[in-house]
Design an enzyme around this catalytic site. Sequence first.
Site, PDB file in Angstrom:
ATOM      1  N   TYR A  57      -8.406   5.902  -8.220  1.00  0.00           N
ATOM      2  CA  TYR A  57      -7.118   6.234  -7.624  1.00  0.00           C
ATOM      3  C   TYR A  57      -7.316   7.018  -6.333  1.00  0.00           C
ATOM      4  O   TYR A  57      -8.125   7.941  -6.269  1.00  0.00           O
ATOM      5  CB  TYR A  57      -6.241   7.055  -8.593  1.00  0.00           C
ATOM      6  CG  TYR A  57      -4.884   7.365  -7.981  1.00  0.00           C
ATOM      7  CD1 TYR A  57      -3.832   6.463  -8.089  1.00  0.00           C
ATOM      8  CD2 TYR A  57      -4.665   8.527  -7.244  1.00  0.00           C
ATOM      9  CE1 TYR A  57      -2.603   6.715  -7.489  1.00  0.00           C
ATOM     10  CE2 TYR A  57      -3.446   8.789  -6.633  1.00  0.00           C
ATOM     11  CZ  TYR A  57      -2.413   7.871  -6.758  1.00  0.00           C
ATOM     12  OH  TYR A  57      -1.209   8.117  -6.162  1.00  0.00           O
ATOM     13  N   SER A  59       7.384  10.927  -3.021  1.00  0.00           N
ATOM     14  CA  SER A  59       7.723   9.510  -3.224  1.00  0.00           C
ATOM     15  C   SER A  59       8.991   9.355  -4.057  1.00  0.00           C
ATOM     16  O   SER A  59       9.463   8.243  -4.260  1.00  0.00           O
ATOM     17  CB  SER A  59       6.563   8.763  -3.892  1.00  0.00           C
ATOM     18  OG  SER A  59       6.207   9.379  -5.116  1.00  0.00           O
ATOM     19  N   SER A 107      32.499 -15.294  15.693  1.00  0.00           N
ATOM     20  CA  SER A 107      31.998 -14.616  16.883  1.00  0.00           C
ATOM     21  C   SER A 107      33.062 -13.645  17.368  1.00  0.00           C
ATOM     22  O   SER A 107      34.254 -13.928  17.297  1.00  0.00           O
ATOM     23  CB  SER A 107      31.699 -15.656  17.966  1.00  0.00           C
ATOM     24  OG  SER A 107      31.752 -15.058  19.247  1.00  0.00           O
ATOM     25  N   ASN A 147      -2.070   8.837 -12.860  1.00  0.00           N
ATOM     26  CA  ASN A 147      -2.758   7.634 -12.395  1.00  0.00           C
ATOM     27  C   ASN A 147      -2.549   6.439 -13.332  1.00  0.00           C
ATOM     28  O   ASN A 147      -2.293   5.328 -12.885  1.00  0.00           O
ATOM     29  CB  ASN A 147      -4.257   7.911 -12.206  1.00  0.00           C
ATOM     30  CG  ASN A 147      -4.504   8.981 -11.158  1.00  0.00           C
ATOM     31  OD1 ASN A 147      -3.558   9.418 -10.492  1.00  0.00           O
ATOM     32  ND2 ASN A 147      -5.747   9.410 -11.023  1.00  0.00           N
ATOM     33  N   LYS A 206      34.046 -20.220  16.913  1.00  0.00           N
ATOM     34  CA  LYS A 206      32.766 -20.215  16.220  1.00  0.00           C
ATOM     35  C   LYS A 206      32.863 -19.986  14.716  1.00  0.00           C
ATOM     36  O   LYS A 206      33.639 -19.176  14.235  1.00  0.00           O
ATOM     37  CB  LYS A 206      31.853 -19.127  16.816  1.00  0.00           C
ATOM     38  CG  LYS A 206      31.438 -19.411  18.246  1.00  0.00           C
ATOM     39  CD  LYS A 206      30.357 -20.473  18.325  1.00  0.00           C
ATOM     40  CE  LYS A 206      29.083 -19.880  17.846  1.00  0.00           C
ATOM     41  NZ  LYS A 206      27.894 -20.260  18.468  1.00  0.00           N
TER      42      LYS A 206
HETATM   43  N1  ARG Z   1       3.358   9.467  -6.644  1.00  0.00           N
HETATM   44  C1  ARG Z   1       2.069   8.968  -6.990  1.00  0.00           C
HETATM   45  C2  ARG Z   1       1.991   7.476  -6.714  1.00  0.00           C
HETATM   46  O1  ARG Z   1       2.988   6.868  -6.619  1.00  0.00           O
HETATM   47  C3  ARG Z   1       1.790   9.207  -8.430  1.00  0.00           C
HETATM   48  C4  ARG Z   1       0.344   9.392  -8.767  1.00  0.00           C
HETATM   49  C5  ARG Z   1      -0.206  10.608  -8.157  1.00  0.00           C
HETATM   50  N2  ARG Z   1      -1.436  10.968  -8.749  1.00  0.00           N
HETATM   51  C6  ARG Z   1      -2.138  11.950  -8.249  1.00  0.00           C
HETATM   52  N3  ARG Z   1      -3.197  12.274  -8.869  1.00  0.00           N
HETATM   53  N4  ARG Z   1      -1.775  12.604  -7.163  1.00  0.00           N
HETATM   54  O2  ARG Z   1       0.932   6.909  -6.583  1.00  0.00           O
END
Ligand code: ARG
Length: 459
Positions: A316, A22, A276, A109, A282
């Site tokens: 979580y 992420s 345009s 978490n 336009k």
């Molecule tokens: N990248 C995760 C999120 O955005 C962070 C938390 C991940 N926690 C875990 N126990 N894998 O939610």
Amino acid sequence: MALWGGRFSKDTNQGVADFSESVSYDQRLYPYDVQGSIAHVTMLAEQGIIARADSQAIVRELEAIKARLEAGEIELKTELEDIHMNIETVLIAALGDVGARVHTGRSRNDQVNTDERLYLRHETDEIRAALRTLQSALVDLGGRYPAAILPGLTHMQNAQPVLFAHHLLAYVEMFERDRERLADCRRRINRSPLGAGAIAGSTLPLNRERTAELLGFAEVLRNSMDAVADRDYIVEFLAGLSLVAMHCSRLAEDVILWVSQRFGFLELDDAFCTGSSLMPQKKNPDVAELVRGKTGRVYAALFGILTVLKGLPLTYNRDLQEDKEGLFDAIDTVKASLALLAPMMATATPREKAMLAAAADPALMATDLAEWLVKKGVPFRDAHHMVGRYVGWCAAKGVALDQATVEQMRESIPLAEPECLLLFSAARSVAGRDLTGGTAPAQVAKQLEFWRHRLEAGE
Ligand code: ARG
């Protein structure tokens, strides 16, 4: 090997790492991640859980890391999953064992939820300020043309004349409710999950009230399981943002209609229009159209998070990582829309003559005639019927409502007097609606004053 790699005997499959990372998007949380970690280690030292010197070294290094991240000097690694583990890895690389104490009594978490709340609190303030700027642009524009009159529409049909400023102030009211909603949502954003750990809190003597205080949170979330699982605040925030986007879209739609040749009520500054590639004549309202079009992705973020949350067992689950991209996109989209709508409206010019010409159609004053009869004691339903009959007669004869003689009018409206023919003036009609919330110049001037004061107060 990942920070959690102790119980694993192999590295993660590359496809899994790519699928689950992420950091490519949650990197925008870095200032809040650093802020949260600083508060956390400060509290750990105060509680005697880690040495003061270690806490101070961590704080110094985190600040240096933040500066290096700002300068783009740290290469973020997708193998390290998210921004939290990237920062922690860099910290440990710099401080060794001391850095390894930062995560004491903490889980990602509670950490991720803390970061998101800090981030969202900041963005809520920014969006509320951007709404103010747009409101100011609308109030200024209305104030510069206090006498401009245009036909107000119902069912997209000409209904009754209204002041241009009155129309603009309707949007100012909508944006004010949006600001109120965001302020209300902010109260629930501004609560601290930190110290909830992975799910059940900690055996260490953490002081959650203290970290909340250091981070400026007004309250501590009472239940550790709720603290790591809750994303309600994102749902309400996105619902609030959806309303902002919807109001922007309606304003955009009015602008699009007004600048079209059919209406010709408004001229946008060239700087806010595009041409345009084929038709040389336009001048298109693309900004307004895109504001209208981008509403869809804001709603998408709302439906996205609602769907992610539905059916998630406590607490979580990795699904919750999906709470971010839509949220970030919705925030970027709404901020970009507001940032352009404000100067676009500030530089727009109403075409007062065209507006008035359309509003001067005597048919728009039919209600005024019915209300004149009510003032003479005629029950409204009867008055409505008589005026309706007169409108029908005029249509059949091809005569404008203000061009008949009093005698002709009396065939449908026995009580008609010469004065009735004077009612068919847009300016008179507007001026007559002199009640709270009405479109009379005196009322609208009061409303403009009210808004100028409120906007100046800068709350
Ligand atoms: N990248 C995760 C999120 O955005 C962070 C938390 C991940 N926690 C875990 N126990 N894998 O939610």
